[in-house]
Design an enzyme around this catalytic site. Structure first.
Site, PDB file in Angstrom:
ATOM      1  CD  GLU A   1      15.599   8.885 -11.435  1.00  0.00           C
ATOM      2  OE1 GLU A   1      15.585  10.069 -11.071  1.00  0.00           O
ATOM      3  OE2 GLU A   1      15.082   8.477 -12.493  1.00  0.00           O
TER       4      GLU A   1
ATOM      5  NE  ARG B   1      14.105   9.976  -2.752  1.00  0.00           N
ATOM      6  CZ  ARG B   1      13.810  10.980  -3.581  1.00  0.00           C
ATOM      7  NH1 ARG B   1      13.978  12.221  -3.214  1.00  0.00           N
ATOM      8  NH2 ARG B   1      13.339  10.719  -4.781  1.00  0.00           N
TER       9      ARG B   1
END
Length: 342
Positions: free
Chosen positions: A304, A289
């Site tokens: 990130e 994710r």
């Protein structure tokens, strides 16, 4: 199958992991598998046939408190320096597959994956190379940038060695200070001036020596998952108070989450393309994710990567899977079965 779910660990995210692990274990049992959930840090006693510990009955239940766990107290209680507890590897070898439900530290930085590889043990998620690259936010941002994925300007520093004038000149305010290998927003601060910057760097140092100071991009916060090569619908995250910190992530009702995110087609295509490009650049596999900011100009900035997305009641990845018709139990089984396909 006999599936070992590894959770807990010596990490600031251990409570999140225990909650994820208990739910994953229950889901896999509902799908007909025999499961053992084990705290990788604490380990367990083992007598007789290891497979006798795997069961079809639910035995675990955990919730995530709003406080970060006290790792010093945990270490003092268990004693020793080993990150892998007693009999953990023996049980991993006995299982048909290991489901890694850990978050942060050894479970997400490639150390555990490399250890399991050395024993020929099949496990879920990305391998040690992708895990290492994604966990180090400085390296990950460099690789994403080189792959054409937009990411906010940043500087890499250490708690005891940084140039505040250079940070102000290159990054400016507002900015975000975060541990370079942290997760769940532990040790993250939003900074508006020099005094706050010094304080935030010191606070980040309580968790890790290395850190990032990143330009804060204002806009809508999105997160987008990928599962077996399929990009899932993004979620928009709107904390009711403050920013999306540890408390707002894991306390029910603290954040409004809209899935699928109500964004136009152009923004959706940018987020989806960036997710796939970042996934490939970081050499990830199975599922991950990515966190984004969608600014007022419609530009998509990747913050990130999360190689082991949370699977708690408030987690985002299961919501994204549900949006395309993949229920929680099926999702857990899909991830578990992927270990056998490596």
């Amino acid at each position: 199958m006999n599936i070992l779910v590894l959770a807990g660990g010596y990490s600031t995210e251990r409570n999140v992991s225990l909650s994820s692990g208990s739910l994953i274990s229950a889901a896999l049992r509902r799908k007909g598998h025999r499961v053992l959930m084990l705290d990788v840090y604490l380990g367990c006693e083992l007598e007789g046939d290891p497979l006798d510990l795997f069961t079809s009955e639910q035995t675990e239940s955990f919730t995530v408190s709003e406080n970060v766990p006290d790792l010093k107290a945990l270490k003092a209680e268990r004693g020793g320096e080993e990150l892998i507890g007693r009999n953990v590897l023996e049980l991993c070898r006995a299982a048909d597959a290991v489901y890694i439900a850990l978050h942060g530290a050894m479970g997400e930085n490639g150390q555990l994956q490399a250890t399991l590889d050395n024993f020929g043990i099949k496990y879920t998620g990305s391998g040690y190379v992708g895990s290492l690259l994604a966990m180090d936010k400085d390296i990950a941002k460099r690789m994403m940038r080189d792959a054409g994925v937009m990411t906010p300007p940043w500087t890499y520093a250490s708690v005891n060695r940084y140039d505040i004038d250079e940070i102000e000149r290159e990054i400016g305010y507002p900015c975000v200070v975060k541990p370079v290998s942290g997760g769940s927003s532990v040790g993250v601060s939003i900074v508006n001036d020099r005094a706050e910057l010094v304080e935030a760097i010191s606070a980040s140092g309580e968790f890790e020596d290395k850190l990032l100071v990143e330009k804060m991009i204002k806009g809508r916060e999105l997160t987008c998952g990928i599962l077996n090569g399929r990009v899932l619908p993004p979620v928009e995250i709107i904390p009711k108070r403050g920013f999306y910190d540890y408390k707002n992530k894991y306390q029910k009702g603290a954040t409004v989450e809209i899935c699928p995110a109500e964004i136009d087609q152009a923004a959706l295509e940018k987020v989806s393309a960036a997710t796939l490009a970042a996934f490939d650049a970081l050499r990830l596999s199975c599922y991950s994710r990515f966190d984004f900011i969608l600014d007022s100009e419609g530009e998509c900035w990747c913050l990130e990567a999360n190689t082991l997305p949370g699977m708690t009641p408030t987690s985002l990845f299961p919501q994204e899977a549900a949006a395309v018709g993949i229920g929680y139990d099926d999702l857990c089984e899909m991830i578990a079965l992927s270990a056998l396909e490596k």
